[in-house]
Design a protein around this motif. Structure first.
Motif: not given
Length: 243
Positions: A9-17, A161-166, A177-189
Motif C-alpha cells: 500500500e505504501t509503495a503504491e502511493v509513494y510517488d504520488a505522496t 500539515m497539508e490538506p492531503n498529508h499530515v 536515537q530512535v524516532a517514529w515518523s507518522h503519516h496520514w495521507k489521502v492519495v487519489d481519494g
C-alpha cells in the motif's frame, strides 16, 4: 529493530505522496552532482526505491545498479520507462553484495535511517566501502536531527500539515536515537496511514562511521546546491572517499 520494509500500500502511493520531491528543480541538481562523481560509472544506489534518482541518472548515460529491500517498491520502479536499464537486486543494503566494483555508491532521502541500530548503519558504510573501487566516492543525503524544534517536555512535532498529508514525528527512544515518523495521507481519494521508526544520526557520528569503514570526509554541504553546511542547516550532503 532492523530495517523497515515498505508494504504494498505504501509503495503504491509513494510517488504520488512525494511528487513534490520529483520535480526538476529538486531532481536535476541531485543528478548533476552524482554525474560529476560517477566517473562514467558504474554506480550503485542503496535503497533505490521507485527510481526517483536512478532513472534520470541512467538517462544521462551512467550505468546504474540498485539494492532495494521492498519488492513492492521495485515493482513500481519496473513499471516505468527506462527501468530495463537498471539492474536491481532485492536485499538489505547493509548486507547485499553485488559483483564487481563501483566508482560511486549513494544513498539519498534519509534512507540510511531506516536501519534502526547503529550497528546496522555501520554495516551500510562497510558495505559501501566494499563495493567501491579505490578512490571511489560514497554520497549520503541526510537530515540533521531536529530536536531543537521540540519544546521542553514535549515528545514530538508536526513537520507537515497539508490538506492531503499530515506528518508527525515523535521522539520515542532518545537514548538510542530512535524516532517514529507518522503519516496520514489521502492519495487519489484513498486514505493511507503509515508509521515507521528510524534512527537519526548526528553529523559528527556520520563522519566517524565513515572512518570506521575506511573512508574519509572529502566535503559536506547543506544541500545539493553545495551551500555551506552550518549549525543552521536542516540537512547535509556528505561526500566520502575510499582511501
Amino acid at each position: 529493530m532492523g530495517s523497515i520494509v515498505w508494504d504494498r500500500e505504501t509503495a503504491e502511493v509513494y510517488d504520488a505522496t512525494y511528487a513534490y520531491e520529483s520535480v526538476p528543480s529538486i531532481v536535476d541538481p541531485m543528478v548533476d552532482f552524482l554525474v560529476e562523481f560517477a566517473g562514467g560509472g558504474p554506480v550503485l544506489e542503496f535503497a533505490v526505491g521507485t527510481g526517483r534518482i536512478a532513472l534520470p541518472l541512467s538517462a544521462r548515460g551512467v550505468p546504474v545498479y540498485g539494492i532495494e529491500l521492498s519488492p513492492h517498491m521495485v515493482e513500481q520502479l519496473q513499471r516505468k520507462p527506462g527501468a530495463e536499464a537498471i539492474a536491481v537486486v532485492i536485499g538489505d543494503m547493509a548486507k547485499e553484495r553485488l559483483p564487481g566494483s563501483f566508482e560511486l555508491v549513494y544513498v539519498v532521502a534519509n534512507s540510511i535511517m531506516n536501519l534502526t541500530t547503529q550497528e546496522e548503519q555501520l554495516e551500510v558504510f562497510a558495505n559501501a566501502a566494499a563495493h567501491l573501487a579505490p578512490g571511489g566516492h560514497f554520497v549520503v543525503e541526510l537530515i540533521v536531527p531536529q530536536l531543537r524544534r521540540v519544546p521542553p517536555s514535549e515528545t514530538g512535532w508536526v513537520f507537515k500539515m497539508e490538506p492531503n498529508h499530515v506528518g508527525i514525528e515523535t521522539f520515542d527512544d532518545v537514548a538510542n536515537q530512535v524516532a517514529w515518523s507518522h503519516h496520514w495521507k489521502v492519495v487519489d481519494g484513498r486514505f493511507v496511514h503509515h508509521s515507521a521508526p528510524y534512527r537519526y544520526i548526528w553529523p559528527s557520528e556520520l563522519v566517524l562511521m565513515a572512518r570506521v569503514a575506511g573512508m574519509g570526509l572529502e566535503d559536506r554541504w547543506g544541500g545539493w546546491d553545495r551551500s555551506p553546511f552550518t549549525s543552521d542547516s536542516e540537512k547535509q550532503v556528505a561526500l566520502f572517499t575510499k582511501s
